[in-house]
Design an enzyme around this catalytic site. Structure first.
Site, mmCIF file in Angstrom:
data_model
loop_
_atom_site.group_PDB
_atom_site.id
_atom_site.type_symbol
_atom_site.label_atom_id
_atom_site.label_comp_id
_atom_site.label_asym_id
_atom_site.label_seq_id
_atom_site.Cartn_x
_atom_site.Cartn_y
_atom_site.Cartn_z
ATOM 1 N N ASP A 37 13.916 -15.416 19.114
ATOM 2 C CA ASP A 37 12.516 -15.095 18.806
ATOM 3 C C ASP A 37 12.291 -15.175 17.294
ATOM 4 O OD1 ASP A 37 9.941 -14.073 18.913
ATOM 5 O OD2 ASP A 37 10.582 -12.000 19.225
ATOM 6 N N THR A 56 -0.066 -9.103 19.538
ATOM 7 C CA THR A 56 -0.785 -7.954 20.114
ATOM 8 C C THR A 56 -1.108 -6.899 19.057
ATOM 9 O OG1 THR A 56 1.375 -7.162 20.810
ATOM 10 C CG2 THR A 56 0.017 -8.162 22.492
ATOM 11 N N LYS A 96 17.073 -10.995 23.949
ATOM 12 C CA LYS A 96 16.185 -11.531 22.918
ATOM 13 C C LYS A 96 16.641 -11.034 21.553
ATOM 14 C CE LYS A 96 11.987 -9.812 21.765
ATOM 15 N NZ LYS A 96 11.620 -9.855 20.342
HETATM 16 O O1 C5P Z 1 10.831 -1.730 22.393
HETATM 17 P P1 C5P Z 1 9.802 -2.627 23.002
HETATM 18 O O2 C5P Z 1 9.917 -2.761 24.502
HETATM 19 O O3 C5P Z 1 8.411 -2.260 22.579
HETATM 20 O O4 C5P Z 1 10.140 -4.066 22.390
HETATM 21 C C1 C5P Z 1 9.360 -5.181 22.681
HETATM 22 C C2 C5P Z 1 9.904 -6.379 21.994
HETATM 23 O O5 C5P Z 1 8.939 -7.418 22.136
HETATM 24 C C3 C5P Z 1 10.127 -6.222 20.499
HETATM 25 O O6 C5P Z 1 11.213 -7.088 20.161
HETATM 26 C C4 C5P Z 1 8.833 -6.684 19.890
HETATM 27 O O7 C5P Z 1 9.023 -7.218 18.614
HETATM 28 C C5 C5P Z 1 8.458 -7.801 20.863
HETATM 29 N N1 C5P Z 1 7.031 -8.118 20.919
HETATM 30 C C6 C5P Z 1 6.048 -7.180 21.200
HETATM 31 N N2 C5P Z 1 4.735 -7.562 21.232
HETATM 32 C C7 C5P Z 1 4.411 -8.825 20.992
HETATM 33 C C8 C5P Z 1 5.388 -9.770 20.716
HETATM 34 C C9 C5P Z 1 6.705 -9.367 20.681
HETATM 35 O O8 C5P Z 1 6.327 -6.029 21.445
HETATM 36 N N3 C5P Z 1 3.161 -9.176 21.077
#
Ligand code: C5P
Length: 236
Positions: A60, A125, A34
């Site tokens: 994304d 979130t 992603k």
């Molecule tokens: O490092 P981590 O596992 O927290 O990364 C999660 C990924 O998912 C990041 O790219 C973050 O921007 C994305 N994301 C998130 N929560 C959301 C939507 C996207 O953590 N609600």
């Protein structure tokens, strides 16, 4: 789908070298990579293509604008980046989502690829009921997530991004053929970082997540390949 194919590694960095380092280590061990605004804005579509290589790409960029502009953005993104998954904000409304869905299908046909999955972001979130009230929306976040997911489905989107704790509700509301892409995933022994409403990879998949988005537990690990393998094994 094989268990490891459910893992999408979020590579959040503007640094091409660092992204290349991580991508090379996880390629073949996970279902996709992603890349979001931070990487895309620094390195452009050519950088995105280079990092994705032959690994499926979740682009994304969360488009939200008038339908005509979003349609154009989707056409450009599909043509230049060739993603497997692409996304828009459901709060852009039904006409915007329909325009995105149509542009996605048309652009994919033109360049001869399978149409990427069009996924809608419901409520981020990071937003809670107080934030929703501040922007003039009285509905509790959980209700708003369900409302936007149903709207996305009606507009022809293939699925939504949701938190681990919304999987069951949205699975029941939207059915089996609606893809749930789920961030906020933490292996039991990993630091939670800033993810407060987290779930383990295996619990999220058991609950019905189609894809789990995992960033730091893999990208910040001393050995990203070993971390990805361990997570994939936990899904068996
Ligand atoms: O490092 P981590 O596992 O927290 O990364 C999660 C990924 O998912 C990041 O790219 C973050 O921007 C994305 N994301 C998130 N929560 C959301 C939507 C996207 O953590 N609600």
């Amino acid at each position: 789908m094989k268990p490891h194919e459910r893992i999408l590694v979020g590579i959040d960095t503007p640094d091409m070298e660092r992204a290349r380092h991580i991508a090379e280590r996880v390629r073949g061990l996970v279902g996709g990579i992603k890349l979001g605004m931070e990487f895309h804005n620094a390195n452009g579509p050519a950088g995105v293509r280079e990092i994705a290589g032959d690994t499926p790409l979740f682009l994304d960029l969360k488009y939200h604008d008038i339908p005509n502009t979003v349609a154009g953005a989707v056409r450009s993104a599909v043509t230049t980046c060739r993603p497997r998954i692409i996304n828009v904000h459901a709060s852009g409304g039904p006409a915007m989502m329909r325009a995105a869905v149509d542009a996605n299908r048309d652009a994919a046909a033109k360049v001869g690829i399978a149409p990427p999955l069009m996924i809608a972001v419901t409520v981020l979130t990071s937003i809670d009921d107080a934030d929703l009230a501040a922007v003039g929306q009285a509905t509790p976040a959980g209700d708003q997530v369900k409302r936007l997911a149903l709207l996305a489905k009606e507009a022809g989107c293939d699925g939504v991004v949701c938190s681990p704790h919304e999987i069951t509700t949205l699975h029941d509301a939207c059915g089996d053929n609606f893809t749930l892409v789920v961030p906020g995933i933490r292996p039991a022994d990993a630091p939670e970082d800033d993810q407060k409403r987290k779930m383990t990879p295996s619990d999220a998949v058991s609950a019905g997540a189609d894809y789990i988005v995992i960033g730091r537990p893999i990208t910040q690990a001393a050995d990203p390949a070993a971390a990805a393998k361990a997570i994939a094994e936990s899904l068996l």
